[in-house]
Design a protein around this motif. Sequence first.
Motif, mmCIF file in Angstrom:
data_model
loop_
_atom_site.group_PDB
_atom_site.id
_atom_site.type_symbol
_atom_site.label_atom_id
_atom_site.label_comp_id
_atom_site.label_asym_id
_atom_site.label_seq_id
_atom_site.Cartn_x
_atom_site.Cartn_y
_atom_site.Cartn_z
ATOM 1 N N TRP A 1 0.846 -1.190 0.000
ATOM 2 C CA TRP A 1 0.000 0.000 0.000
ATOM 3 C C TRP A 1 0.880 1.239 0.000
ATOM 4 C CZ3 TRP A 1 0.557 -3.313 4.115
ATOM 5 C CH2 TRP A 1 1.144 -2.794 5.262
ATOM 6 N N THR A 2 0.249 2.354 -0.379
ATOM 7 C CA THR A 2 0.967 3.624 -0.414
ATOM 8 C C THR A 2 0.717 4.400 0.866
ATOM 9 O OG1 THR A 2 -0.881 4.791 -1.469
ATOM 10 C CG2 THR A 2 0.744 3.758 -2.930
ATOM 11 N N ASN A 3 1.746 5.058 1.352
ATOM 12 C CA ASN A 3 1.626 6.007 2.460
ATOM 13 C C ASN A 3 1.708 7.387 1.844
ATOM 14 O OD1 ASN A 3 2.174 7.824 4.619
ATOM 15 N ND2 ASN A 3 2.965 6.143 5.869
ATOM 16 N N THR B 1 5.922 6.829 1.012
ATOM 17 C CA THR B 1 6.529 5.499 1.003
ATOM 18 C C THR B 1 5.560 4.462 0.444
ATOM 19 O OG1 THR B 1 5.781 5.101 3.278
ATOM 20 C CG2 THR B 1 8.007 5.989 2.987
ATOM 21 N N ILE B 2 6.141 3.357 -0.019
ATOM 22 C CA ILE B 2 5.384 2.165 -0.343
ATOM 23 C C ILE B 2 5.649 1.167 0.778
ATOM 24 C CG2 ILE B 2 4.937 0.373 -2.054
ATOM 25 C CD1 ILE B 2 4.480 3.272 -3.055
ATOM 26 N N PRO C 1 7.333 -0.447 6.969
ATOM 27 C CA PRO C 1 6.891 0.909 6.608
ATOM 28 C C PRO C 1 7.818 1.629 5.641
ATOM 29 C CG PRO C 1 7.873 0.926 8.776
ATOM 30 C CD PRO C 1 7.846 -0.510 8.340
ATOM 31 N N THR C 2 8.976 1.072 5.367
ATOM 32 C CA THR C 2 9.930 1.746 4.473
ATOM 33 C C THR C 2 10.393 0.807 3.368
ATOM 34 O OG1 THR C 2 11.756 1.159 5.962
ATOM 35 C CG2 THR C 2 10.729 3.334 6.265
ATOM 36 N N PHE C 3 9.485 0.001 2.857
ATOM 37 C CA PHE C 3 9.840 -0.928 1.791
ATOM 38 C C PHE C 3 10.404 -0.165 0.581
ATOM 39 C CE2 PHE C 3 8.270 -3.382 -1.981
ATOM 40 C CZ PHE C 3 9.228 -4.378 -1.916
ATOM 41 N N ILE C 4 9.719 0.910 0.174
ATOM 42 C CA ILE C 4 10.229 1.832 -0.853
ATOM 43 C C ILE C 4 10.011 3.242 -0.331
ATOM 44 C CG2 ILE C 4 9.954 2.707 -3.210
ATOM 45 C CD1 ILE C 4 8.941 -0.075 -4.010
ATOM 46 N N ASN D 1 6.371 10.847 -3.766
ATOM 47 C CA ASN D 1 5.810 12.163 -3.461
ATOM 48 C C ASN D 1 4.300 12.131 -3.689
ATOM 49 O OD1 ASN D 1 5.342 14.873 -3.006
ATOM 50 N ND2 ASN D 1 7.127 15.552 -4.171
ATOM 51 N N GLY D 2 3.567 11.976 -2.588
ATOM 52 C CA GLY D 2 2.109 11.889 -2.690
ATOM 53 C C GLY D 2 1.646 10.674 -3.461
#
Length: 294
Positions: A76-78, A83-84, A96-99, A103-104
Motif C-alpha cells: 500500500w501507499t503512504n 513510502t510504499i 513501513p519503508t519498503f520503498i 511524493n504523494g
Amino acid sequence: MSSGIARRARLVLAVVAALLGSAFWAAHASAYIYWGNADGGAVGRAKLDGAGIRERFISGLNHPFGVAVDSHYIYWTNYVAGTIERANLNGTGVDPTFITGANGPTAIALGRNGAYIYWTNSYPDEIGRANYNGTGAQQNFITGANHPSSVAVNLNYIYWTNPASGTIGRANLDGTGVDQSFIAGANEPEGVAPGLNGAYIYWTNNQGGTIGRANYDGTGVDESFIAGAFNPAGLVVSDNYIYWTNNAHLPLHHRHRRLISPSIARADLDGADPDPRFIPLHPYGAWTLALSTP
C-alpha cells in the motif's frame, strides 16, 4: 478384478475426488478483495463473495490510498510519508519503508511478469517504478502526467489516470511510447483497469458517476458503460466481475440518500446486474481495490 477389489478402487477414487474438490473450494475460499481506507488509516479485506468483511484488517496506517497484492504480500501507499509499505498476506510483518522517496503516492500496481512495482507520484506528475524487491527505485520513470491518480499494468502496457485533464494515459512497459491522452473525454477519471481477457479497458468517472469502457486499442469509448455510481474511485476487474468503490466523499446535498453510503459495488463483465452495495463500508469507504486469487 474381484468385487472386493473393485469396491476398494471405487472408494479410493471417491476419496481422491472429495479431497480434490475440498482443495479446490478451499483455494477459492482464500481469494479476497482488498481496499485502501485512506481516511480510516487501514487496509480492508473481504472474501470475493462479500463475506467476512474486515475494514481494519491492517490498521494504524497513514493515508493508505493505493493497495496491491500478490501471492506473498500486501502493498500500500503512504500518501503522507511518501513510502510504499508492505506486509505479509496475514497482515503481520509490516515494513513501513519498503520503498521510500515517493511524493504523494496514491496508487500502486504490480507487473504481471513479477519484475517491477509501479506507483503514482501525484505531485511531480510522475509514475515511479522499482524492482520487485524494492530496490532500484526510479521516481520519474514516466513524466508528464497530470496529477495521476491510478496506475494499472498488464502484459503489454502501463495505464494511468489523469483526473485533471480527463484522460487515460498509456505507455509501453519500458516507459517508451508515452501517450497522455490514449483515451480522452473522461470526467475526472480516478481508477483504471485493463480487463483480463484483453478485450477492454475500464475506468471510473468520479464526477460523472459512471464506469467507462473502451476497446483495448482505445476505440469505442463508452463513458457511461455502467451508470448510477457515486463518486467512484477505485476499480478492479476479475474473470467474471467488475468491482468499484462508491466513495465516502460525496456532495452534502446527496448525503440523505441511503444508497450512496460508502460501499464496494460489483457488476458482471457486460455491465449487467450491478450491485451498488455488494460490500457496505462504514464510515470511511475505500479508495483503491486489489484482488488476490488462488
